[in-house]
Design an enzyme around this catalytic site. Structure first.
Site, mmCIF file in Angstrom:
data_model
loop_
_atom_site.group_PDB
_atom_site.id
_atom_site.type_symbol
_atom_site.label_atom_id
_atom_site.label_comp_id
_atom_site.label_asym_id
_atom_site.label_seq_id
_atom_site.Cartn_x
_atom_site.Cartn_y
_atom_site.Cartn_z
ATOM 1 N N CYS A 87 67.956 50.362 -13.653
ATOM 2 C CA CYS A 87 67.087 49.351 -13.062
ATOM 3 C C CYS A 87 65.922 50.043 -12.357
ATOM 4 C CB CYS A 87 67.906 48.520 -12.072
ATOM 5 S SG CYS A 87 66.928 47.538 -10.940
ATOM 6 N N GLU A 88 64.729 49.611 -12.660
ATOM 7 C CA GLU A 88 63.567 50.273 -12.056
ATOM 8 C C GLU A 88 63.398 49.955 -10.579
ATOM 9 O OE1 GLU A 88 59.775 47.385 -13.013
ATOM 10 O OE2 GLU A 88 60.347 48.836 -14.528
ATOM 11 N N HIS A 89 64.092 48.956 -10.075
ATOM 12 C CA HIS A 89 63.931 48.584 -8.673
ATOM 13 C C HIS A 89 64.768 49.458 -7.733
ATOM 14 C CE1 HIS A 89 62.905 44.437 -10.466
ATOM 15 N NE2 HIS A 89 61.819 45.160 -10.327
ATOM 16 N N HIS A 90 65.953 49.886 -8.185
ATOM 17 C CA HIS A 90 66.829 50.671 -7.317
ATOM 18 C C HIS A 90 67.303 51.974 -7.971
ATOM 19 C CE1 HIS A 90 67.349 46.413 -6.061
ATOM 20 N NE2 HIS A 90 67.176 46.961 -4.875
ATOM 21 N N GLN A 128 65.831 44.112 -17.395
ATOM 22 C CA GLN A 128 66.464 43.572 -18.602
ATOM 23 C C GLN A 128 65.518 42.673 -19.395
ATOM 24 O OE1 GLN A 128 70.450 42.113 -18.032
ATOM 25 N NE2 GLN A 128 70.309 40.762 -19.806
ATOM 26 N N HIS A 156 74.669 44.425 -13.638
ATOM 27 C CA HIS A 156 73.710 45.236 -12.889
ATOM 28 C C HIS A 156 74.362 45.774 -11.618
ATOM 29 C CE1 HIS A 156 69.953 44.018 -15.098
ATOM 30 N NE2 HIS A 156 70.855 43.179 -15.589
ATOM 31 N N CYS A 158 72.982 47.079 -9.172
ATOM 32 C CA CYS A 158 72.218 46.723 -7.970
ATOM 33 C C CYS A 158 72.688 45.391 -7.398
ATOM 34 C CB CYS A 158 70.720 46.692 -8.267
ATOM 35 S SG CYS A 158 70.229 45.528 -9.543
#
Length: 195
Positions: A87-90, A128, A156, A158
């Protein structure tokens, strides 16, 4: 670059990322000289290169390397393709399965190439929704089939390990082009993948 097994690491990148991991581990309060952590920064640097190898690969070339003229024009499905991404956020993993279908229009592709392009796009920092669209568009633009369908189901970390901590949630994304925009064709695909 076409699909390849990733066992070679850029030494300069490895050393740079290794140093950054050493700093992160120290900043978190750990002792990087502790026996169990001595090689962790280097292992983490190599793992990150492995997990993001998709940036160095060309999914279009992968498909083009195994396209064959064929008159078959019914649905082709490859389902339950395992996928692992970050995941690019976390920068935490998400993982699950992709289901892909296409209806050939004079060209078929080697079946192993569909999971390989999933891997190429999954081995990048991702969301995703974008992953689904990238796989869909790559197949559609390269093969030029009568239709393409992609469904991805993933868990996920996250959402599971932090934040809302919902261990049993599954995220489903889908995309359809061409003939799969027709409800009958879409429903046939969804039935065949068990959805």
């Amino acid at each position: 670059m076409p699909y390849r097994s990733f066992e070679e690491y850029n030494n300069e990148v490895t050393e740079d990322v290794k140093k950054r991991y050493e700093d992160i581990i120290k900043d978190l309060g750990e002792d990087t000289a502790r026996d169990g952590l001595l090689k962790t920064p280097e292992r983490a640097a190599k793992a990150m290169q492995f997990l993001t190898q998709g940036y160095e690969q060309d999914p279009v070339e992968i498909l083009k390397s195994a396209m064959f003229k064929e008159s078959y024009n019914e649905m082709v499905i490859v389902k339950d393709i395992e996928l692992y991404s970050l995941c690019e956020h976390h920068i935490l993993p998400f993982f699950g399965k992709a289901h892909i279908a296409y209806i050939p229009n004079g060209q078929i592709v080697g079946l192993s190439k569909l999971p390989r392009i999933v891997d190429v796009f999954a081995r990048r920092l991702q969301v995703q929704e974008r992953l689904t669209e990238q796989v869909l568009d790559c197949i559609n633009d390269t093969l030029k089939p009568l239709g393409v369908a992609v469904v991805i189901e993933a868990s996920h970390m996250c959402m599971m390990m932090r934040g809302v901590q919902k261990q049993n949630s599954i995220t489903t994304t889908s995309g359809f082009r061409g003939q799969f925009e027709k409800i009958e064709t879409r429903n046939e695909f969804l039935k065949l993948i068990g959805k």
